[in-house]
Enzyme design. Sequence first.
Site, mmCIF file in Angstrom:
data_model
loop_
_atom_site.group_PDB
_atom_site.id
_atom_site.type_symbol
_atom_site.label_atom_id
_atom_site.label_comp_id
_atom_site.label_asym_id
_atom_site.label_seq_id
_atom_site.Cartn_x
_atom_site.Cartn_y
_atom_site.Cartn_z
ATOM 1 N N HIS A 1 15.022 5.018 2.390
ATOM 2 C CA HIS A 1 14.422 3.748 1.973
ATOM 3 C C HIS A 1 14.230 2.858 3.201
ATOM 4 O O HIS A 1 15.124 2.764 4.042
ATOM 5 C CB HIS A 1 15.383 3.064 0.981
ATOM 6 N N HIS B 1 9.529 -6.175 7.105
ATOM 7 C CA HIS B 1 10.035 -6.905 5.950
ATOM 8 C C HIS B 1 9.477 -8.312 6.045
ATOM 9 O O HIS B 1 9.288 -8.819 7.131
ATOM 10 C CB HIS B 1 11.550 -7.049 6.069
#
Length: 308
Positions: free
Chosen positions: A51, A97
């Site tokens: 992930h 992110h």
Amino acid sequence: MFRVAFQIALALSAISGALGAALPRKRATICNGRAELCSRPYGNTTFLGSHDSAFFSENPFALARDQEVDIPSQLSLGVRFLQSQAHEKDGELHFCHTSCVCRILFDGGLVVDYLSQVKTFLDANPNEVLTLLFTNPEGLSLTDTWKPAFDSSGVTPFTYVPPQQPMKRSKWPTLGELIDSGRRVIVFMDAGADGSVDFILPEFPMLWEPPFDSTDSSFPCSVDRIEGPLSTQDHLSMLNHNLDIDLFDTGILISDRGHAPTTNGITSIFANANGCAPLAGGLAPNFVMLDYANVGQGKTAVDRLNGF
Ligand SMILES: *[C@@H]1O[C@H](CO)[C@@H](O)[C@H](O)[C@H]1NC(C)=O
């Protein structure tokens, strides 16, 4: 005399060239590390996943990290499903992110550099099937932004284009067929996969997801995201087996490094697989996606799910 010999040599080299082109590639006898997997359909195989694979850092204070080791190290641990999220930054495609999703920004570098590392792995490991799941929250153009990164890294010629879409779980080729064809990289994208690039496959018509960013270590399973005409059972399936902590109950989620040895242990992974199995026709998940893939027993769990 010399001339005749020369002409014979020329003829011979033409014949061997033609033969070389006509001869099929030697069939793979070991696929993703196992002889048994060569005849196993892709849709009936479990792969270890990472992930946010691009957000790796050894620094425990890098709160937005989800991995500790870099892409080559993840691949050498046995990770064969790489997930990551990309954004445009200064006109270039980066794995990042964003603060807008309650995460502290982490720049995992250029997508093209990441894909070049993938290409190096593919060249060095001709008998490996690899899946990429990239998220595209800004819906960036496949043709203008994504395909150039695949093209310049040299990954494009390895990508698989299914004969029809959506592909049913039971219809995917075997790992041996993928490897023999040379098209052994399957690419999924969560958003914006509009068919404009044939090898960038829309995720949800073919792969359903349970909830992500769980803060509950029992990982309650349900169908969170799915699309299209195929039933859940006809979709590939995955575990979002990555545990988060809600930082001081602020709603800011960070990956739970402290519990990673337990989360990534056999017991927790199997409990999650069993919890999701009723939704997946009783089958094991295709992808077991972990944070801190270098911690725990992810590869052993996946081997066991594959029946080894
Ligand atoms: C593969 O098939 C076997 C036999 O039906 C099943 O037990 C297993 O769960 C399947 N695995 C996957 C990933 O579909």
